[in-house]
Design a protein around this motif. Structure first.
Motif, PDB file in Angstrom:
ATOM      1  N   THR A 242      13.841  -6.376  -4.919  1.00 55.73           N
ATOM      2  CA  THR A 242      12.752  -6.027  -4.020  1.00 55.73           C
ATOM      3  C   THR A 242      12.304  -4.582  -4.238  1.00 55.73           C
ATOM      4  O   THR A 242      13.128  -3.682  -4.379  1.00 55.73           O
ATOM      5  CB  THR A 242      13.202  -6.191  -2.559  1.00 55.73           C
ATOM      6  N   GLY A 243      10.989  -4.388  -4.277  1.00 54.13           N
ATOM      7  CA  GLY A 243      10.454  -3.035  -4.281  1.00 54.13           C
ATOM      8  C   GLY A 243      10.366  -2.341  -5.619  1.00 54.13           C
ATOM      9  O   GLY A 243      10.045  -1.136  -5.671  1.00 54.13           O
ATOM     10  N   VAL A 244      10.614  -3.039  -6.728  1.00 54.10           N
ATOM     11  CA  VAL A 244      10.552  -2.368  -8.028  1.00 54.10           C
ATOM     12  C   VAL A 244       9.128  -2.310  -8.581  1.00 54.10           C
ATOM     13  O   VAL A 244       8.878  -1.637  -9.584  1.00 54.10           O
ATOM     14  CB  VAL A 244      11.479  -3.038  -9.071  1.00 54.10           C
ATOM     15  N   GLY A 245       8.184  -3.025  -7.942  1.00 52.83           N
ATOM     16  CA  GLY A 245       6.796  -2.949  -8.386  1.00 52.83           C
ATOM     17  C   GLY A 245       6.357  -4.076  -9.303  1.00 52.83           C
ATOM     18  O   GLY A 245       5.517  -3.866 -10.180  1.00 52.83           O
ATOM     19  N   LYS A 246       6.883  -5.273  -9.081  1.00 54.48           N
ATOM     20  CA  LYS A 246       6.546  -6.393  -9.968  1.00 54.48           C
ATOM     21  C   LYS A 246       5.060  -6.748  -9.914  1.00 54.48           C
ATOM     22  O   LYS A 246       4.431  -6.977 -10.942  1.00 54.48           O
ATOM     23  CB  LYS A 246       7.403  -7.610  -9.606  1.00 54.48           C
ATOM     24  N   THR A 247       4.498  -6.820  -8.705  1.00 50.25           N
ATOM     25  CA  THR A 247       3.099  -7.231  -8.576  1.00 50.25           C
ATOM     26  C   THR A 247       2.164  -6.226  -9.233  1.00 50.25           C
ATOM     27  O   THR A 247       1.236  -6.599  -9.967  1.00 50.25           O
ATOM     28  CB  THR A 247       2.726  -7.409  -7.088  1.00 50.25           C
ATOM     29  N   THR A 248       2.403  -4.952  -8.998  1.00 48.11           N
ATOM     30  CA  THR A 248       1.574  -3.917  -9.629  1.00 48.11           C
ATOM     31  C   THR A 248       1.717  -3.955 -11.139  1.00 48.11           C
ATOM     32  O   THR A 248       0.731  -3.822 -11.879  1.00 48.11           O
ATOM     33  CB  THR A 248       1.964  -2.529  -9.103  1.00 48.11           C
TER      34      THR A 248
END
Length: 206
Positions: free
Chosen positions: A18-24
């Motif tokens: 969670t929170g590593v920036g996959k979507t971006t």
């Protein structure tokens, strides 16, 4: 080992905590593909996080590429086969979940059995410490990971944990993200660039 050009297969799936920036990062990769003249598509598997589907939908609309949302393995395979018939590359955004969630990991493993050639990229945040990196390795090591990648290079203070994960995983590094701009702030990893970061005693220059 360095992977110089991400997305040479038909599909690229990003996984990670969670929170590593996959979507971006998915949006950055899709934008890069579109800029290079490739026909891209997006599949969103993140129906867990509030607002995730809308975020991906906005990126798809801006880039002018098709998007499908899948809630299970059957829907995912159907969307992937459909896109693979007409698109050069399909980028797949997954839910950020606790890497110790075995049901989640089993679901990812099942989706990796799709008939369309698929690359699995493990995205880790560069500002994670060694303990987080090792915990991620223990959780994800049974998945068929092809490449690792690092996000939030611009937010990290030291980069020794990158070296430790690369050494532990023995997987090629695909790319680095150095900010929030979409498109932009994405660079393909090189030995020189990684070595420079790892031996550097200063933060990434913004």
């Amino acid at each position: 080992r360095i992977k110089r050009h991400a997305g040479t297969r038909k599909a690229v799936m990003l996984i990670g905590p969670t929170g590593v920036g996959k979507t971006t990062t998915i949006a950055k990769l899709a934008a890069e593909a579109v800029k290079a003249g490739r026909k891209a598509a997006l599949i969103n598997l993140d129906t867990y996080r509030i607002g995730a589907a809308e975020q991906v939908r906005i990126y798809a609309r801006i880039l002018g590429i098709p998007l499908a949302t899948a809630t299970n393995a059957a829907e995912f395979r159907s969307s992937l086969v459909k896109f693979a018939a007409s698109r050069d590359v399909v980028f797949i955004d997954t839910t950020g979940r606790n890497p110790r969630d075995q049901e989640y990991l089993n679901g990812i493993a099942e989706m990796c059995k799709a008939d369309v050639p698929l690359e699995l990229h493990l995205l880790m945040s560069a500002n994670s410490d060694d303990e987080c990196m090792i915990e991620a390795y223990r959780s994800y090591r049974n998945l068929p990971i092809d490449y690792i990648a690092f996000s939030k290079i611009d937010e990290a203070v030291r980069f020794g944990s990158l070296y430790n994960l690369i050494l532990t995983y023995q997987k090629p590094v695909a790319y680095l993200t150095t900010g929030q701009r979409v498109p932009g702030d994405l660079e393909h990893a090189t030995v020189r660039r990684l070595a420079s970061l790892i031996v550097s005693k200063e933060c990434f220059p913004c």
